[in-house]
Scaffold this motif. Sequence first.
Motif, PDB file in Angstrom:
ATOM      1  N   TRP A   1       0.844  -1.186   0.000  1.00 53.76           N
ATOM      2  CA  TRP A   1       0.000   0.000   0.000  1.00 53.76           C
ATOM      3  C   TRP A   1       0.884   1.242   0.000  1.00 53.76           C
ATOM      4  O   TRP A   1       1.805   1.346   0.800  1.00 53.76           O
ATOM      5  CB  TRP A   1      -0.878   0.028   1.248  1.00 53.76           C
ATOM      6  CG  TRP A   1      -1.884  -1.082   1.288  1.00 53.76           C
ATOM      7  CD1 TRP A   1      -1.657  -2.369   1.668  1.00 53.76           C
ATOM      8  CD2 TRP A   1      -3.257  -0.996   0.931  1.00 53.76           C
ATOM      9  NE1 TRP A   1      -2.826  -3.093   1.571  1.00 53.76           N
ATOM     10  CE2 TRP A   1      -3.826  -2.266   1.123  1.00 53.76           C
ATOM     11  CE3 TRP A   1      -4.077   0.049   0.473  1.00 53.76           C
ATOM     12  CZ2 TRP A   1      -5.167  -2.537   0.867  1.00 53.76           C
ATOM     13  CZ3 TRP A   1      -5.414  -0.218   0.223  1.00 53.76           C
ATOM     14  CH2 TRP A   1      -5.945  -1.494   0.412  1.00 53.76           C
TER      15      TRP A   1
ATOM     16  N   GLN B   1      -9.194  -1.768  -4.186  1.00 57.11           N
ATOM     17  CA  GLN B   1      -9.846  -0.530  -3.765  1.00 57.11           C
ATOM     18  C   GLN B   1      -8.945   0.361  -2.907  1.00 57.11           C
ATOM     19  O   GLN B   1      -8.345  -0.096  -1.948  1.00 57.11           O
ATOM     20  CB  GLN B   1     -11.110  -0.895  -2.978  1.00 57.11           C
ATOM     21  CG  GLN B   1     -11.987   0.284  -2.602  1.00 57.11           C
ATOM     22  CD  GLN B   1     -12.614   0.962  -3.807  1.00 57.11           C
ATOM     23  OE1 GLN B   1     -13.107   0.299  -4.707  1.00 57.11           O
ATOM     24  NE2 GLN B   1     -12.579   2.275  -3.825  1.00 57.11           N
ATOM     25  N   THR B   2      -8.861   1.635  -3.283  1.00 57.75           N
ATOM     26  CA  THR B   2      -8.165   2.639  -2.486  1.00 57.75           C
ATOM     27  C   THR B   2      -8.925   2.859  -1.182  1.00 57.75           C
ATOM     28  O   THR B   2     -10.152   2.779  -1.166  1.00 57.75           O
ATOM     29  CB  THR B   2      -8.101   3.970  -3.280  1.00 57.75           C
ATOM     30  OG1 THR B   2      -7.288   3.744  -4.424  1.00 57.75           O
ATOM     31  CG2 THR B   2      -7.520   5.104  -2.477  1.00 57.75           C
ATOM     32  N   VAL B   3      -8.219   3.110  -0.099  1.00 58.15           N
ATOM     33  CA  VAL B   3      -8.881   3.408   1.164  1.00 58.15           C
ATOM     34  C   VAL B   3      -8.468   4.795   1.647  1.00 58.15           C
ATOM     35  O   VAL B   3      -7.364   5.252   1.388  1.00 58.15           O
ATOM     36  CB  VAL B   3      -8.587   2.357   2.277  1.00 58.15           C
ATOM     37  CG1 VAL B   3      -9.107   0.993   1.872  1.00 58.15           C
ATOM     38  CG2 VAL B   3      -7.114   2.293   2.618  1.00 58.15           C
TER      39      VAL B   3
ATOM     40  N   ILE C   1      -5.462   0.470   7.696  1.00 59.21           N
ATOM     41  CA  ILE C   1      -5.891   0.115   6.335  1.00 59.21           C
ATOM     42  C   ILE C   1      -6.889  -1.046   6.390  1.00 59.21           C
ATOM     43  O   ILE C   1      -7.951  -1.004   5.776  1.00 59.21           O
ATOM     44  CB  ILE C   1      -4.685  -0.228   5.445  1.00 59.21           C
ATOM     45  CG1 ILE C   1      -3.836   1.024   5.177  1.00 59.21           C
ATOM     46  CG2 ILE C   1      -5.139  -0.852   4.128  1.00 59.21           C
ATOM     47  CD1 ILE C   1      -2.481   0.740   4.577  1.00 59.21           C
TER      48      ILE C   1
ATOM     49  N   ARG D   1     -11.012  -1.125   5.139  1.00 60.33           N
ATOM     50  CA  ARG D   1     -11.385  -1.855   3.918  1.00 60.33           C
ATOM     51  C   ARG D   1     -12.789  -2.409   3.960  1.00 60.33           C
ATOM     52  O   ARG D   1     -13.309  -2.728   4.973  1.00 60.33           O
ATOM     53  CB  ARG D   1     -10.418  -3.004   3.653  1.00 60.33           C
ATOM     54  CG  ARG D   1      -9.056  -2.475   3.250  1.00 60.33           C
ATOM     55  CD  ARG D   1      -8.110  -3.586   2.983  1.00 60.33           C
ATOM     56  NE  ARG D   1      -8.386  -4.134   1.653  1.00 60.33           N
ATOM     57  CZ  ARG D   1      -7.777  -5.191   1.158  1.00 60.33           C
ATOM     58  NH1 ARG D   1      -6.887  -5.819   1.868  1.00 60.33           N
ATOM     59  NH2 ARG D   1      -8.059  -5.623  -0.047  1.00 60.33           N
TER      60      ARG D   1
END
Length: 81
Positions: A15, A54-56, A77, A81
């Motif tokens: 990430w 998916q971006t968080v 993170i 999610r």
Amino acid sequence: MMQQREVTDSHNTTWTCVQAYAGVETAATAEAVERSTAKEDGVTVVCTPSGGAQTVRLELTSNWQESLSDEELEQAIAAAR
């Protein structure tokens, strides 16, 4: 310069986390940064995973770069999610 950090989670996903609005100097982003840092000295950090998952978005303390361990960042993170 935009500060970023990389962490690799237990699923071997790397990430890349950057503070939202970092490095962009306009009146609108200055206002947005001011708003995003207004509550509890927090900032919005966007973490993008390798592999296109998916971006968080995380709400972290403004000194997240120094104050959070990689493990704490991974946990944030995972929780988002």
